[in-house]
Design a protein around this motif. Structure first.
Motif, short mmCIF file in Angstrom:
data_model
loop_
_atom_site.label_atom_id
_atom_site.label_comp_id
_atom_site.label_asym_id
_atom_site.label_seq_id
_atom_site.Cartn_x
_atom_site.Cartn_y
_atom_site.Cartn_z
N ILE A 199 158.57 -1.21 63.50
CA ILE A 199 157.22 -1.20 62.86
C ILE A 199 157.26 -2.31 61.98
CG2 ILE A 199 156.29 -0.19 60.94
CD1 ILE A 199 157.22 2.55 62.07
N CYS A 200 156.20 -3.30 62.11
CA CYS A 200 155.98 -4.67 61.23
C CYS A 200 155.41 -4.24 60.10
CB CYS A 200 155.54 -5.46 62.15
SG CYS A 200 155.47 -7.37 61.43
N CYS A 201 156.24 -4.31 59.08
CA CYS A 201 155.60 -4.14 57.62
C CYS A 201 154.88 -5.37 57.39
CB CYS A 201 156.61 -3.87 56.68
SG CYS A 201 156.03 -3.25 54.95
N ARG A 202 153.69 -5.35 57.04
CA ARG A 202 152.61 -6.16 56.76
C ARG A 202 152.72 -6.76 55.29
NH1 ARG A 202 150.47 -9.22 61.11
NH2 ARG A 202 149.96 -7.68 62.84
N ASP A 203 153.19 -5.68 54.60
CA ASP A 203 153.18 -6.09 52.99
C ASP A 203 154.51 -7.14 52.81
OD1 ASP A 203 153.30 -5.94 50.31
OD2 ASP A 203 153.21 -3.74 50.34
N ARG A 204 154.11 -8.38 52.41
CA ARG A 204 155.06 -9.26 52.24
C ARG A 204 155.92 -9.07 50.99
NH1 ARG A 204 151.07 -14.35 53.69
NH2 ARG A 204 151.57 -14.66 55.88
N ARG A 205 155.49 -8.32 50.16
CA ARG A 205 156.37 -7.90 48.84
C ARG A 205 157.77 -7.40 49.01
NH1 ARG A 205 153.10 -3.84 45.73
NH2 ARG A 205 153.07 -2.90 47.50
N TYR A 206 158.16 -6.90 50.27
CA TYR A 206 159.25 -6.34 50.78
C TYR A 206 159.91 -7.16 51.33
CZ TYR A 206 157.25 -1.86 49.15
OH TYR A 206 156.34 -1.07 48.50
N ASN A 207 159.68 -8.40 51.49
CA ASN A 207 160.72 -9.39 52.18
C ASN A 207 159.89 -10.87 51.93
OD1 ASN A 207 162.39 -11.29 53.05
ND2 ASN A 207 162.50 -10.05 55.36
N PHE A 208 159.79 -11.14 50.45
CA PHE A 208 159.10 -12.24 50.29
C PHE A 208 160.00 -13.59 50.44
CE2 PHE A 208 156.97 -15.90 48.15
CZ PHE A 208 155.75 -15.42 48.26
N GLN A 209 159.68 -14.34 51.33
CA GLN A 209 160.70 -15.49 51.74
C GLN A 209 160.59 -16.92 51.09
OE1 GLN A 209 160.21 -15.03 56.45
NE2 GLN A 209 159.64 -12.75 55.68
N THR A 210 161.16 -17.42 50.38
CA THR A 210 161.05 -18.34 49.44
C THR A 210 161.11 -19.65 50.25
OG1 THR A 210 163.38 -18.69 48.85
CG2 THR A 210 161.96 -17.36 47.53
N GLY A 211 161.89 -19.91 51.15
CA GLY A 211 161.76 -21.05 51.95
C GLY A 211 160.61 -21.22 52.59
N CYS A 212 159.55 -20.66 52.75
CA CYS A 212 158.28 -21.10 53.32
C CYS A 212 157.54 -22.00 52.39
CB CYS A 212 157.42 -19.67 53.56
SG CYS A 212 155.81 -19.88 54.33
N SER A 213 156.93 -22.90 53.16
CA SER A 213 156.18 -23.97 52.17
C SER A 213 154.88 -23.08 51.54
CB SER A 213 155.62 -25.03 53.09
OG SER A 213 154.65 -25.64 52.42
N PRO A 214 155.00 -23.34 50.24
CA PRO A 214 153.82 -22.63 49.53
C PRO A 214 152.38 -22.91 49.89
CG PRO A 214 155.66 -23.83 47.84
CD PRO A 214 155.76 -23.84 49.28
N ASP A 215 152.23 -23.85 50.68
CA ASP A 215 150.69 -24.11 50.93
C ASP A 215 150.24 -23.23 52.21
OD1 ASP A 215 152.36 -25.47 52.91
OD2 ASP A 215 151.37 -27.48 52.62
N LYS A 216 151.39 -22.74 52.57
CA LYS A 216 151.09 -21.91 54.08
C LYS A 216 150.76 -20.45 53.52
CE LYS A 216 153.76 -24.23 57.28
NZ LYS A 216 155.07 -24.30 58.09
N ILE A 217 151.06 -20.02 52.42
CA ILE A 217 150.70 -18.60 51.70
C ILE A 217 149.79 -18.75 50.60
CG2 ILE A 217 151.54 -16.56 50.89
CD1 ILE A 217 152.89 -17.16 53.60
N GLN A 218 148.73 -18.24 50.95
CA GLN A 218 147.68 -18.00 49.87
C GLN A 218 148.17 -17.16 48.82
OE1 GLN A 218 144.06 -16.55 51.25
NE2 GLN A 218 142.58 -17.37 49.41
N GLY A 219 147.95 -17.87 47.33
CA GLY A 219 148.59 -17.23 46.23
C GLY A 219 149.76 -17.19 46.45
N PHE A 220 150.53 -18.21 46.72
CA PHE A 220 152.16 -18.05 46.94
C PHE A 220 152.81 -17.70 45.44
CE2 PHE A 220 156.26 -19.78 46.51
CZ PHE A 220 156.79 -19.55 47.88
#
Length: 283
Positions: A199-220
């Motif tokens: 089951i792929c959890c769509r809620d990013r709050r449960y594994n928010f990956q800091t290494g991702c570029s902020p400009d790729k996530i709206q409202g980072f």
């Protein structure tokens, strides 16, 4: 709440921080299951005492023989320890039917009781999608285009399913079969083994990956503030000198609260000065 952790003595401080952060955000009883190697009896006793006295939790430890894993070629910041979670079915008692695996480079930042209680609906795992574009990963591993590619830092295991459908031999066979094309090792293997049973959890709050570029996530920035689990992805971790990534200050405050005050001050001062120096000199 059953929690699965893997570590050696090198990660002793980090693993204490993970457990303490969890204790701050749940009132549930916590049972820690630790799969370890290269940890002295003294360090293990120290950890057990910390878990009991500082976190009001219990610790059950299992030593993992490393004969097979030591023969594997690992790169960069990876260690054979990353495979331990995939053979938990060999070690954990049958009474454990549900367990949440947490990487040592995460900090719990909110209540995760609802995630822990997710209905498996007959599947083997629940995990959050990897933030990076995973199309290349899926193509390399031969996964279906419609399949999810999840991050392996936070995994809720349905142990009843795993014991029946994913025995240790299947894990080892998969590692050997894909050894020449793996890039993210345990994460690749996890996605192969559970491609059709996750089951792929769509809620990013449960594994928010800091290494991702902020400009790729709206409202980072706002998303980071509201994250339930902050995952410090990348080779540099907040307990290392030179870390200049996201949520570092928050981690240092957690270190202070968890009892590692000296380390919290040292890292905060050093990495603040290092960030200032980089901004001034660009080096």
């Amino acid at each position: 709440m059953n929690i699965l952790l893997t570590a050696n003595s090198h990660y002793l401080c980090a693993i204490k921080t993970v457990i303490y952060s969890l204790r701050e955000h749940t009132r549930q009883p916590i049972e820690i299951y630790l799969l370890y190697n290269q940890m002295s009896a003294r360090d293990l006793d120290d950890l057990r005492e910390y878990v009991q006295n500082k976190c009001s939790a219990s610790l059950v430890s299992y030593y993992v023989e490393e004969d097979f894993f030591e023969s594997l070629q690992m790169e960069d910041h990876f260690s054979p320890i990353i495979y331990y979670r995939l053979i938990a079915q060999k070690l954990l008692p049958d009474t454990v039917s549900r367990i949440l695996y947490l990487d040592v480079d995460v900090m719990v930042n909110g209540n995760i009781d609802s995630f822990y209680s997710t209905d498996f609906q007959g599947n083997g795992i629940v995990a959050c999608e990897n933030f990076d574009d995973s199309s290349e990963y899926k193509e390399r591993l031969g996964l279906k285009k419609t399949s999810h590619y999840v991050n392996a830092g936070v995994i809720l295991f349905n142990m009843d399913y795993v014991r029946k459908m994913v025995p240790e031999d299947a894990v080892i066979g998969c590692i050997r079969k894909y050894s020449g094309i793996m890039k993210w090792y345990d994460q690749d293997i996890l996605n192969i083994l559970y491609e059709d049973s996750m089951i792929c959890c769509r809620d990013r709050r449960y594994n928010f990956q800091t290494g991702c570029s902020p400009d790729k996530i709206q409202g980072f920035k706002e998303s980071l503030e509201n994250a339930k689990i902050i995952h410090f992805t990348g080779s540099l971790k907040p307990w290392m000198k030179g870390y200049m990534g996201n949520a570092g200050v928050r981690y240092y405050k957690l270190l202070w609260r968890s009892g590692s005050k000296g380390k919290a001050v040292e890292l905060s001062v050093y990495n603040t000065l290092r960030r200032w120096y980089w901004r001034v000199t660009g080096k």
